[in-house]
Design a protein around this motif. Structure first.
Motif, PDB file in Angstrom:
ATOM      1  N   THR A 188      46.965  39.698  39.827  1.00  0.00           N
ATOM      2  CA  THR A 188      45.836  39.257  40.664  1.00  0.00           C
ATOM      3  C   THR A 188      46.143  37.898  41.295  1.00  0.00           C
ATOM      4  N   ILE A 189      46.672  36.989  40.489  1.00  0.00           N
ATOM      5  CA  ILE A 189      46.989  35.652  41.014  1.00  0.00           C
ATOM      6  C   ILE A 189      48.071  35.768  42.100  1.00  0.00           C
ATOM      7  N   ALA A 190      49.061  36.639  41.851  1.00  0.00           N
ATOM      8  CA  ALA A 190      50.135  36.819  42.833  1.00  0.00           C
ATOM      9  C   ALA A 190      49.581  37.353  44.159  1.00  0.00           C
ATOM     10  N   LYS A 191      48.597  38.261  44.055  1.00  0.00           N
ATOM     11  CA  LYS A 191      47.976  38.805  45.284  1.00  0.00           C
ATOM     12  C   LYS A 191      47.265  37.699  46.058  1.00  0.00           C
ATOM     13  N   ARG A 192      46.545  36.844  45.351  1.00  0.00           N
ATOM     14  CA  ARG A 192      45.846  35.728  46.007  1.00  0.00           C
ATOM     15  C   ARG A 192      46.856  34.823  46.716  1.00  0.00           C
ATOM     16  N   LYS A 193      47.995  34.633  46.059  1.00  0.00           N
ATOM     17  CA  LYS A 193      49.031  33.773  46.662  1.00  0.00           C
ATOM     18  C   LYS A 193      49.548  34.407  47.961  1.00  0.00           C
ATOM     19  N   GLU A 194      49.732  35.725  47.916  1.00  0.00           N
ATOM     20  CA  GLU A 194      50.174  36.430  49.140  1.00  0.00           C
ATOM     21  C   GLU A 194      49.137  36.299  50.250  1.00  0.00           C
ATOM     22  N   GLU A 195      47.868  36.429  49.875  1.00  0.00           N
ATOM     23  CA  GLU A 195      46.795  36.333  50.871  1.00  0.00           C
ATOM     24  C   GLU A 195      46.803  34.975  51.556  1.00  0.00           C
ATOM     25  N   SER A 201      43.304  36.171  55.957  1.00  0.00           N
ATOM     26  CA  SER A 201      43.313  37.536  55.414  1.00  0.00           C
ATOM     27  C   SER A 201      42.489  37.642  54.134  1.00  0.00           C
ATOM     28  N   GLY A 202      42.467  36.577  53.372  1.00  0.00           N
ATOM     29  CA  GLY A 202      41.850  36.660  52.048  1.00  0.00           C
ATOM     30  C   GLY A 202      40.391  36.262  52.042  1.00  0.00           C
ATOM     31  N   THR A 207      40.761  31.148  42.751  1.00  0.00           N
ATOM     32  CA  THR A 207      42.215  31.191  42.591  1.00  0.00           C
ATOM     33  C   THR A 207      42.904  30.703  43.867  1.00  0.00           C
ATOM     34  N   CYS A 208      42.408  31.151  45.029  1.00  0.00           N
ATOM     35  CA  CYS A 208      42.992  30.701  46.301  1.00  0.00           C
ATOM     36  C   CYS A 208      42.874  29.181  46.433  1.00  0.00           C
ATOM     37  N   LEU A 249      45.065  29.065  29.894  1.00  0.00           N
ATOM     38  CA  LEU A 249      46.029  30.100  30.273  1.00  0.00           C
ATOM     39  C   LEU A 249      45.944  30.412  31.767  1.00  0.00           C
ATOM     40  N   TYR A 250      44.742  30.672  32.221  1.00  0.00           N
ATOM     41  CA  TYR A 250      44.546  31.049  33.624  1.00  0.00           C
ATOM     42  C   TYR A 250      45.042  29.954  34.570  1.00  0.00           C
ATOM     43  N   HIS A 251      44.645  28.723  34.319  1.00  0.00           N
ATOM     44  CA  HIS A 251      45.065  27.640  35.216  1.00  0.00           C
ATOM     45  C   HIS A 251      46.572  27.391  35.109  1.00  0.00           C
ATOM     46  N   GLY A 252      47.098  27.505  33.903  1.00  0.00           N
ATOM     47  CA  GLY A 252      48.556  27.370  33.725  1.00  0.00           C
ATOM     48  C   GLY A 252      49.297  28.456  34.497  1.00  0.00           C
ATOM     49  N   MET A 253      48.741  29.671  34.482  1.00  0.00           N
ATOM     50  CA  MET A 253      49.383  30.778  35.198  1.00  0.00           C
ATOM     51  C   MET A 253      49.308  30.590  36.712  1.00  0.00           C
ATOM     52  N   ALA A 254      48.254  29.928  37.167  1.00  0.00           N
ATOM     53  CA  ALA A 254      48.180  29.627  38.602  1.00  0.00           C
ATOM     54  C   ALA A 254      49.311  28.664  38.972  1.00  0.00           C
ATOM     55  N   LEU A 255      49.575  27.691  38.090  1.00  0.00           N
ATOM     56  CA  LEU A 255      50.696  26.775  38.351  1.00  0.00           C
ATOM     57  C   LEU A 255      52.025  27.535  38.341  1.00  0.00           C
ATOM     58  N   LEU A 256      52.169  28.453  37.379  1.00  0.00           N
ATOM     59  CA  LEU A 256      53.410  29.241  37.333  1.00  0.00           C
ATOM     60  C   LEU A 256      53.597  30.018  38.642  1.00  0.00           C
ATOM     61  N   ALA A 257      52.492  30.570  39.174  1.00  0.00           N
ATOM     62  CA  ALA A 257      52.580  31.318  40.432  1.00  0.00           C
ATOM     63  C   ALA A 257      53.067  30.392  41.548  1.00  0.00           C
ATOM     64  N   ARG A 258      52.534  29.174  41.552  1.00  0.00           N
ATOM     65  CA  ARG A 258      52.987  28.184  42.553  1.00  0.00           C
ATOM     66  C   ARG A 258      54.483  27.927  42.430  1.00  0.00           C
ATOM     67  N   LYS A 259      54.966  27.893  41.197  1.00  0.00           N
ATOM     68  CA  LYS A 259      56.382  27.588  40.966  1.00  0.00           C
ATOM     69  C   LYS A 259      57.256  28.850  41.018  1.00  0.00           C
ATOM     70  N   GLY A 260      56.634  30.023  41.197  1.00  0.00           N
ATOM     71  CA  GLY A 260      57.417  31.266  41.230  1.00  0.00           C
ATOM     72  C   GLY A 260      57.989  31.660  39.878  1.00  0.00           C
TER      73      GLY A 260
END
Lengths: 289, 289
Positions: A188-195, A201-202, A207-208, A249-260
């Motif tokens: 879900t987080i990855a999809k928001r990042k794509e949007e 588009s989003g 999360t965005c 966890l959720y906020h940490g995972m958002a950071l991970l998404a930012r860092k790929g």
């Protein structure tokens, strides 16, 4: 007592007190992979007693499995880090014994009537770290780390066809992997990042906002960690601790998404640091070096 | 076209555009559970066209499964939050259709030649949120939330017999569940916590120190969260971010152990907050109320 279908277990040479390894002439990887019985029937000159003892233990295990009328049991390969069910096949005695000795998930193909090691053509082996039997001893888990996508279609796992999704008119024609909670959230987080990358588009979402505002994201991570600590310091109830950990966890995972970075990489680090198999892996790397 | 083994799918009444629900006279839970065909062959007076449409879609799905020569496919039940493989059985057309309509994992017992829903005697149902087919369409995952231990032995899952552990002389006679990385770490932390409770039993370890020093634990959580943020703020490499997230997770889990909270509870909170099924669960609770 000669047990013909166990002949190749005799080839196993034990290089450390607790570890079965392959004889050197038996290579995995690339086109070197072969399963010739000639290279398997291998008389070890070392540790002969230990080999015999190990062989007898392997036989005990194989005797304990409740094979069906075709000599098979269900074998499920599972990713040790993510828990994803990668694929399911069937195993006979030889397939399990081969998996024990090679540590590569090996199955019996019912259509081709042969053993096959996942990865023998694609190189995407599943490196087995533990094998579990179920309470009825007729079902097996190969718990391991895949070298790459497991499915022949290139998908990470073979399970990407959701039934209820189809029945519930979601009309989502895309494949949807069978993801458990953590990886569903990651997706879900990855999809928001794509949007975010496609302007307008989003839908607006928290999360965005987090993903597009580094300052906000970092201040939230620090705040949530602080609130998690407060549940201990101020003796708040356990549900509050669970909820704050979910936020961390959720906020940490958002950071991970930012860092790929994928959660699977984080879990692999934890496994190498903490698990028994991680400690062994380290020891083996040292002894191989 | 009459498909005899699908007769009970006709009993399904659709209460919302996207959700199949049970007719009211069909109860799950406790001794009320029964599977009488008389209560299943149920002519809905509402949404007749929708029922027919749904029935035809269910048939399409069932026609798509590659049943074996006994009319069965492998069915694996997996915990949606933890990823644990709970049990494996076999399903026929009726078992899958029953699972679709009841959302309780249902199998076909080969020994008793009957359908059986996990939990019908123990009340430990597996509440199915999604069903996946594999690429060959002969293997099924029931992804769901168990109400309690799945194994008839009282174990959380049926997979607690490690083969390599046995072969490697670890002489650990205790059952050892097939745990993936996160839950293996959780189990290690729980063991350290138990050791703390028996004076002088444990070896000195960092986890023990954290668990016995609230101040140290909280200062580490704040420090690791800060270091995770720095990987973004100071543009450190992605591996550094993975490593810092691993630290945050580990130290957070130590706090959870102190509070007696399981990671599964944290993931359940995340699922309810974020996942599609969580959103639906909420909607259904509202519509039922």
């Amino acid at each position: 007592m000669a047990i013909p279908h166990l002949h190749f277990v005799q080839s196993v040479r034990v290089s450390s007190p607790c570890r079965i390894s392959f004889p050197n002439q038996y290579h995995y990887g690339g086109s070197n992979f072969s399963r010739k019985s000639s290279s398997l029937v291998y008389a070890s000159t070392h540790n002969f007693d230990r080999d015999l003892h190990l062989q007898s233990k392997v036989e005990t295990v194989l005797d304990n499995v409740k094979w069906d009328d075709k000599g098979l049991a269900v074998a499920i390969a599972q990713n040790v880090d993510t828990g994803a069910i990668l694929m399911q096949g069937f195993a006979n005695r030889e397939a399990v014994a081969m998996t024990v000795s090679s540590r590569k998930a090996t199955f019996y193909s019912r259509s081709r009537s042969t053993l096959w090691t996942k990865g023998e053509t694609s190189n995407n082996f599943i490196n087995v770290q533990e094998i579990f039997l179920d309470c009825d001893r007729d079902s097996i888990i190969y718990l391991g780390k895949p070298d790459g996508p497991t499915c022949h279609t290139g998908s990470e796992t073979c399970y990407y066809t959701p039934v209820l999704d189809f029945l519930e008119h979601r009309q989502d024609e895309e494949h949807k992997l069978a993801l458990t909670t953590l990886y569903s959230l990651e997706s879900t987080i990855a999809k928001r990042k794509e949007e975010l990358e496609v302007p307008e588009s989003g839908k607006p979402s928290w999360t965005c906002r987090l993903l597009s505002d580094e300052k906000l994201l970092c201040s939230k991570i620090r705040e949530e960690a602080d609130e998690l600590c407060q549940t201990l310091e101020e003796n708040e109830d356990r549900l509050r601790a669970a909820s704050e950990m979910a936020d961390v966890l959720y906020h940490g995972m958002a950071l991970l998404a930012r860092k790929g970075v994928k959660m699977e990489e984080v879990l692999e680090i934890l496994r190498r640091r903490f698990s028994q198999s991680g400690i062994e892996e380290k020891r083996n790397r040292k002894s191989q070096a």
